[in-house]
Design a protein around this motif. Structure first.
Motif, PDB file in Angstrom:
ATOM      1  N   ASP A 183      -0.826   6.749   3.431  1.00  0.00           N
ATOM      2  CA  ASP A 183      -1.739   5.978   2.617  1.00  0.00           C
ATOM      3  C   ASP A 183      -1.311   4.507   2.556  1.00  0.00           C
ATOM      4  O   ASP A 183      -0.117   4.209   2.434  1.00  0.00           O
ATOM      5  CB  ASP A 183      -1.742   6.589   1.214  1.00  0.00           C
ATOM      6  CG  ASP A 183      -2.674   5.855   0.287  1.00  0.00           C
ATOM      7  OD1 ASP A 183      -3.871   5.801   0.615  1.00  0.00           O
ATOM      8  OD2 ASP A 183      -2.199   5.321  -0.736  1.00  0.00           O
TER       9      ASP A 183
ATOM     10  N   GLU B 144      -1.622   2.118   0.301  1.00  0.00           N
ATOM     11  CA  GLU B 144      -0.939   1.637  -0.913  1.00  0.00           C
ATOM     12  C   GLU B 144       0.512   2.103  -0.982  1.00  0.00           C
ATOM     13  O   GLU B 144       1.403   1.342  -1.358  1.00  0.00           O
ATOM     14  CB  GLU B 144      -1.692   2.091  -2.166  1.00  0.00           C
ATOM     15  CG  GLU B 144      -2.704   1.068  -2.640  1.00  0.00           C
ATOM     16  CD  GLU B 144      -4.137   1.575  -2.494  1.00  0.00           C
ATOM     17  OE1 GLU B 144      -4.441   2.611  -3.086  1.00  0.00           O
ATOM     18  OE2 GLU B 144      -4.923   0.938  -1.769  1.00  0.00           O
TER      19      GLU B 144
ATOM     20  N   GLN C   4       2.490   0.148   1.543  1.00  0.00           N
ATOM     21  CA  GLN C   4       2.661  -1.236   1.088  1.00  0.00           C
ATOM     22  C   GLN C   4       3.769  -1.342   0.044  1.00  0.00           C
ATOM     23  O   GLN C   4       4.617  -2.234   0.119  1.00  0.00           O
ATOM     24  CB  GLN C   4       1.350  -1.764   0.494  1.00  0.00           C
ATOM     25  CG  GLN C   4       0.571  -2.612   1.484  1.00  0.00           C
ATOM     26  CD  GLN C   4      -0.789  -3.025   0.960  1.00  0.00           C
ATOM     27  OE1 GLN C   4      -1.387  -2.334   0.148  1.00  0.00           O
ATOM     28  NE2 GLN C   4      -1.282  -4.151   1.432  1.00  0.00           N
ATOM     29  N   SER C   5       3.752  -0.418  -0.917  1.00  0.00           N
ATOM     30  CA  SER C   5       4.752  -0.517  -1.985  1.00  0.00           C
ATOM     31  C   SER C   5       6.148  -0.201  -1.441  1.00  0.00           C
ATOM     32  O   SER C   5       7.125  -0.856  -1.807  1.00  0.00           O
ATOM     33  CB  SER C   5       4.387   0.401  -3.153  1.00  0.00           C
ATOM     34  OG  SER C   5       4.583   1.743  -2.793  1.00  0.00           O
TER      35      SER C   5
END
Lengths: 173, 98
Positions: free
Chosen positions: A132, A134, A137-138
């Motif tokens: 995913d 997100e 990215q985190s």
């Protein structure tokens, strides 16, 4: 100079009607022209992986360029990677693609251009799974922050020994 | 332009290019230009699993400014010729400086 040949041209016939194989290729420019432009010309309209000086990896189709190697990429995706050890499965890395559309890249920011082998492109990189956006990215943010701390202490140590990092001011990832 | 000419003599040889970010890429040298930008074909990356972005790449264009070393095939280097060319280049430069 270009001969206008097409697939429908009749094959060359030798004496007695023997087929001599494909018509001779038109004479092109010398096979090697040792200029930046000649190198980029081969890559035009190909799907490329562009690694930038700030560590970003872009995947897109090279549509145009100029003498400074400024690049115009179409259908660009930014590909984020998180190495093994950060994700839910510590033995696997993660990656995600973010759609970016059309990209103009200033030449000085390019580290390298890789022409993508379309046969290999369908499979995820070995050891990596699609995840995913997100989440990736985190995790990537966390990973980058840790690397930054490590790099900083490394440079500090080197500086006490009289070394100045060759890539100071430039993140080369 | 000595090194530009020198690299041109190595075209079609296997070389390993080490970048300033420690990636080592082995491939067939296909082209070089005045900035020593390098084009390699049929590449393999040393420690490939660490650099997943290069896993699907076959041919690569490397900007000259990010190269740290180029590992050369010793057999492909004509050392007397290179020494000779180096002296001539140095003499030229000295001549220009005056």
């Amino acid at each position: 100079m270009m001969e206008n040949l097409s697939i429908s041209d009749p094959p060359l016939l030798g004496p007695g009607g023997m087929v001599l194989g494909p018509p001779p290729q038109p004479q092109h420019l010398p096979a090697q022209m040792f200029t930046t432009a000649a190198q980029l010309l081969d890559l035009t309209d190909k799907k490329l992986m562009v690694a930038l000086r700030d560590g970003r990896k872009l995947v897109g189709i090279l549509r145009s360029w100029d003498q400074y190697a400024n690049l115009l990429l179409q259908s660009t995706k930014e590909r984020l990677f998180v190495p093994p050890g950060y994700g839910p499965n510590p033995s696997r890395g993660l990656y995600a693609d973010i759609e970016r559309g059309v990209f103009v890249v200033r030449g000085e920011n390019v580290l390298l251009l890789g022409e993508i082998d379309l046969d290999k492109d369908d499979d995820p990189p070995p050891g990596y799974d699609l995840a995913d956006i997100e989440l990736v990215q985190s995790l990537a943010k966390k990973c980058k922050a840790e690397d930054k701390v490590k790099e900083k202490s490394r440079l500090k140590k080197l500086a006490t020994l009289g070394f100045e990092g060759e890539s100071s001011g430039e993140v080369l990832l | 332009m000595l090194f530009f000419s020198f690299f041109k003599t190595l075209i079609d040889h296997d070389v390993t290019v080490e970048l300033k970010n420690d990636i080592q890429i082995r491939g067939i040298l296909k082209s070089v230009d005045q900035y020593l930008n390098i084009k390699l074909e049929d590449i393999s990356v040393v420690d490939e699993l660490k650099y997943p972005h290069l896993s699907a790449v076959k041919n690569i264009f490397i900007r000259g400014s990010v190269v740290r070393y180029v590992h050369l095939p010793a057999a492909a280097v004509d050392i007397p010729l290179l020494e000779d060319a180096t002296r001539r280049e140095a003499a030229n430069q000295a001549g220009k400086a005056k």
